[in-house]
Enzyme design. Structure first.
Site, PDB file in Angstrom:
ATOM      1  N   ASP A 194      13.454  16.922   9.157  1.00 36.18           N
ATOM      2  CA  ASP A 194      13.966  17.009   7.786  1.00 36.18           C
ATOM      3  C   ASP A 194      15.373  16.424   7.705  1.00 36.18           C
ATOM      4  OD1 ASP A 194      11.675  18.182   6.863  1.00 36.18           O
ATOM      5  OD2 ASP A 194      12.475  20.219   6.756  1.00 36.18           O
ATOM      6  N   GLU A 210       8.100  12.283   8.918  1.00 36.07           N
ATOM      7  CA  GLU A 210       7.150  12.010  10.009  1.00 36.07           C
ATOM      8  C   GLU A 210       7.717  10.987  10.991  1.00 36.07           C
ATOM      9  OE1 GLU A 210       4.445  13.638  10.615  1.00 36.07           O
ATOM     10  OE2 GLU A 210       4.661  14.858   8.804  1.00 36.07           O
TER      11      GLU A 210
END
Length: 426
Positions: free
Chosen positions: A370, A287
């Site tokens: 990611d 995030e």
């Protein structure tokens, strides 16, 4: 005879071609049926929009407001339209919550809580929608030739204000937010945030488990006032659901499961929902990667560029009387109806293309986030966290590539895992 000959010829086809043809025919039949039944199509077909506008005019007339009070009539129209939408959507929402979600173990709501929540959402929506809409219509009417610039600036300010106040003043009306207790997890979150210069001020845990067992995490805030929100269902050690399971499964044990109710068995089967601290940090690393890589700012810029373009095209098209006539407005051209026709119907093809482009961009951002978490040394933990979250949310790991490319804003699980696996091997 032509039809029967065609059917007979189809029946003579190889079995695999017949199966393919039947599946394709059924799929298109369902698609066309759902399209016809869509609320928008029924409203258009039966002249629902002009009828609702006339009805709102009658209500205004009862209150002593004539046709010259167009903004007041527009607000009544919005109130009736949103009320109609809420009532017609209620059965489907009830079915989704108390049948589908309940069947798969996600629903945590009672019927009373659900109805109270729905009423509260409707009231809060009206408190925001009606004042903002009245000001927007007023700006369009007095803005002159360049009203689209002022309208765009107004919507920009409103969106920024709502983003700023949502988590502090609106979201707490529905969910309980509590500061994350002091401990190892909070310390590690603060250390990770500091390592990438994320201006973290507070970490909250939201009691999402009272509504659903789905998990989530997000951050919000502008400039030097960033805050992180974790759903309690994301935290294995903090989840209320896990505590309930432990309490109920802590009853007198039975050998071979004898005497255990089906409900207890189901809860024990789903025991340890959520992620360990290391996995929570990996999810947060993902995030925070969105922030560090500028994804949030890029999305805001794209959104506002699109908003400006739409208002500009609205200014070009609003004078076309044939647009209003096509939707049943022959004698008047209300501004709100023009917004509805142009933004919702005329722009529909453009919105579909834009939605696809944003979906492609969103998937790219997810892979990049990611990869950012992997650079923080969280690849292994993110790998296991994605599997756990997919399992907790009962996600299906295999997706058709064409369907997922068009509909999924996040890459399918296996694609993300493969990317992490490749990065670990590299």
């Amino acid at each position: 005879m032509g039809l029967w000959e065609s059917l007979d010829a189809m029946w003579q086809m190889p079995a695999e071609e017949r199966i393919f043809g039947v599946v394709l025919l059924f799929s298109w039949t369902v698609y066309l049926w759902e399209t016809f039944l869509a609320q928008r199509q029924l409203i258009l077909l039966f002249g629902g929009i002009p009828y609702l506008w006339r009805l709102s005019g009658r209500f205004c007339g009862y209150a002593g407001f004539g046709p010259e009070y167009e903004i007041i009539q527009s607000l009544v129209f919005l109130l009736l339209a949103t009320l109609f939408s809420a009532l017609t959507g209620l059965p489907w929402s009830l079915y989704n919550t108390f049948v589908i979600e309940e069947k798969h173990g996600f629903n945590q709501q009672t019927l009373g809580f659900f109805m109270k929540d729905a009423i509260k959402k409707f009231i809060v929506t009206q408190c925001i929608l009606l004042p903002v809409s009245s000001l927007l219509l007023y700006i369009i009417k007095i803005g002159g030739d360049y009203f689209f610039i002022y309208a765009w600036l107004f919507t920009l300010v409103v969106s920024l204000v709502l983003v700023t106040i949502y988590a502090d003043y609106i979201a707490p009306l529905f969910d309980k937010f509590t500061p994350l207790p002091e401990g190892k997890l909070k310390q590690e979150i603060e250390v990770m945030a500091k390592s990438i210069d994320f201006p973290l001020t507070k970490v909250y845990v939201v009691e999402g488990s009272k509504r659903s067992s789905h998990s989530n995490a997000y951050f919000y805030g502008f400039f030097k006032n960033k805050r992180i929100v974790l759903f309690d269902t994301l935290l294995e050690e903090y989840s209320v659901l896990n505590k309930d399971i432990q309490e109920e499964s802590g009853m007198e044990p039975h050998r071979d499961g004898e005497g255990d109710s089906e409900e207890i068995k189901a809860k024990v089967k789903n025991k340890k929902q959520g992620c360990k601290n290391e996995e929570v940090l990996a999810v947060l690393g993902h995030e925070l990667g969105h922030w560090k890589l500028g994804h949030t700012v890029k999305n805001i810029i794209i959104s506002q560029m699109n908003s400006f373009l739409c208002f500009f095209l609205f200014a070009v098209l609003i004078g076309r009387k044939e647009l209003f006539a096509a939707f049943g407005f022959y004698e008047s051209q209300p501004t709100l109806i023009g917004l509805l026709i142009i933004f919702q119907f005329v722009f529909s093809p453009y919105n579909e293309v834009l939605s696809f482009c944003l979906t492609v961009l969103s998937r790219r951002f997810e892979f990049q986030a990611d990869a950012f978490a992997e650079k923080l040394g969280k690849a292994k933990d993110l790998y296991s966290a994605l599997i756990k979250l997919n399992k907790d949310n009962l996600g299906f790991p295999v997706s058709d590539w064409l369907f997922s490319m068009w509909h999924y804003s996040h890459p399918p699980l296996l694609e993300r895992l493969q990317a992490l696996k490749n990065s670990k091997q590299d």
